[in-house]
Write an enzyme that holds these catalytic residues in place. Structure first.
Site, mmCIF file in Angstrom:
data_model
loop_
_atom_site.group_PDB
_atom_site.id
_atom_site.type_symbol
_atom_site.label_atom_id
_atom_site.label_comp_id
_atom_site.label_asym_id
_atom_site.label_seq_id
_atom_site.Cartn_x
_atom_site.Cartn_y
_atom_site.Cartn_z
ATOM 1 N N GLU A 182 0.806 -1.214 0.000
ATOM 2 C CA GLU A 182 0.000 0.000 0.000
ATOM 3 C C GLU A 182 0.843 1.269 0.000
ATOM 4 O O GLU A 182 1.973 1.275 0.489
ATOM 5 C CB GLU A 182 -0.923 0.025 1.221
ATOM 6 C CG GLU A 182 -0.215 0.191 2.546
ATOM 7 C CD GLU A 182 -1.189 0.425 3.705
ATOM 8 O OE1 GLU A 182 -2.233 1.082 3.504
ATOM 9 O OE2 GLU A 182 -0.888 -0.042 4.814
ATOM 10 N N GLU A 190 -10.536 1.731 8.452
ATOM 11 C CA GLU A 190 -9.226 2.008 9.057
ATOM 12 C C GLU A 190 -9.146 3.506 9.372
ATOM 13 O O GLU A 190 -8.332 4.233 8.804
ATOM 14 C CB GLU A 190 -8.079 1.573 8.134
ATOM 15 C CG GLU A 190 -6.785 1.435 8.910
ATOM 16 C CD GLU A 190 -5.567 1.248 8.015
ATOM 17 O OE1 GLU A 190 -4.689 0.456 8.390
ATOM 18 O OE2 GLU A 190 -5.484 1.886 6.959
#
Length: 264
Positions: free
Chosen positions: A140, A239
């Site tokens: 990511e 998140e």
């Protein structure tokens, strides 16, 4: 990042009580190779809560201290390799299939070329290992870490391409974190359009601020609709950092929708 008002091993049950059937965790231990009793305690907490573990990070070093992964850190490559075996073991016991490998900061004792070379080796190692349980390795972009080199979707895709070309693996995927992309100035719409076929997982938080949806200006609903329109049916993980208590921060998501809210 949610339910942090509770001890870590109580959080799976709290998520279940709030209406969720699936959870994901950053690495839940202080070391790359925790004691067997620690692993057993974590596994028991997830299983006892009746939730599915759908995402787990590899050990990323001292996150509060600024570390952001061991993948490209030559001096800690052996530590990463040891952690891979533990991660696969937990994934096998809990049926988890997605494993996030934070790339790591640039270091003074190495060069970017050397770090990228070791990262390629480590990601290939991890990919082969999780393939044994049908898993994927996620990479990511990250914001807020000045020495972390992967900021955009294109940065991540270059890493994935390099690993695929060098090792012939096909289970390294793009973790499409809408918040990190937006904060780093990437075009989220274009990232989804251009790299949809490489996406293995999605995470959300509003931007700016990284709070719950509705606290910022990011068009989360629009981006999720675009993903769904292109056929994404995987999990979407929350998140974010709640601006109020975790349960209160979930007011944007009707309780009736939470059991399936992890999916687009």
């Amino acid at each position: 990042m949610l339910f942090t008002e509770l001890p870590l091993l109580e959080r799976p049950a709290a998520a279940k009580a709030a209406g969720f059937d699936a959870v994901e965790f950053w690495w839940p231990f202080a070391s790359a190779v925790p004691a067997d009793a620690e692993v057993d305690g974590f596994v028991d907490a997830v299983q006892g809560a009746g939730v599915q573990l759908i995402g787990l990070n590899f050990f990323a070093g001292d996150m509060p201290g600024g570390d952001r992964g061991l993948v490209s850190w030559p001096a800690r490559s052996a530590e990463f390799a040891d952690n891979v075996d533990v991660v696969v073991g937990i994934g096998d016991r809990l049926g988890c299939k997605a494993f996030n490998a934070l790339y790591g900061n640039r270091t003074d004792e190495s060069t970017p070329v050397a770090q990228d070379e070791i990262a390629t080796e480590n990601l290939a190692l991890a990919a082969r290992a999780v393939a044994r349980i049908g898993g994927v390795v996620l990479v990511e972009p990250v914001s807020g870490a000045p020495r972390y080199p992967l900021l955009t979707a294109a940065d991540v895709i270059r890493v994935i391409d390099r690993v695929e070309a060098a090792a012939g693996v096909s289970n390294v995927k793009f973790l499409c974190d809408l918040y990190h992309l937006d904060v780093n100035g990437d075009n989220v719409t274009a990232a989804i359009e251009d790299h949809f076929d490489r996406i293995g997982h999605v995470q959300i938080a509003d931007s700016p601020g990284r709070g719950e949806p509705g606290t910022g200006t990011l068009d989360i609903a629009g981006h999720l609709a675009a993903l769904a329109g292109k056929g994404y049916d995987g999990y979407v993980a929350l998140e974010y950092k709640p601006t109020v208590g975790t349960v209160e921060s979930l007011a944007w998501l009707p309780p009736a929708d939470r059991s399936s809210a992890a999916r687009v």
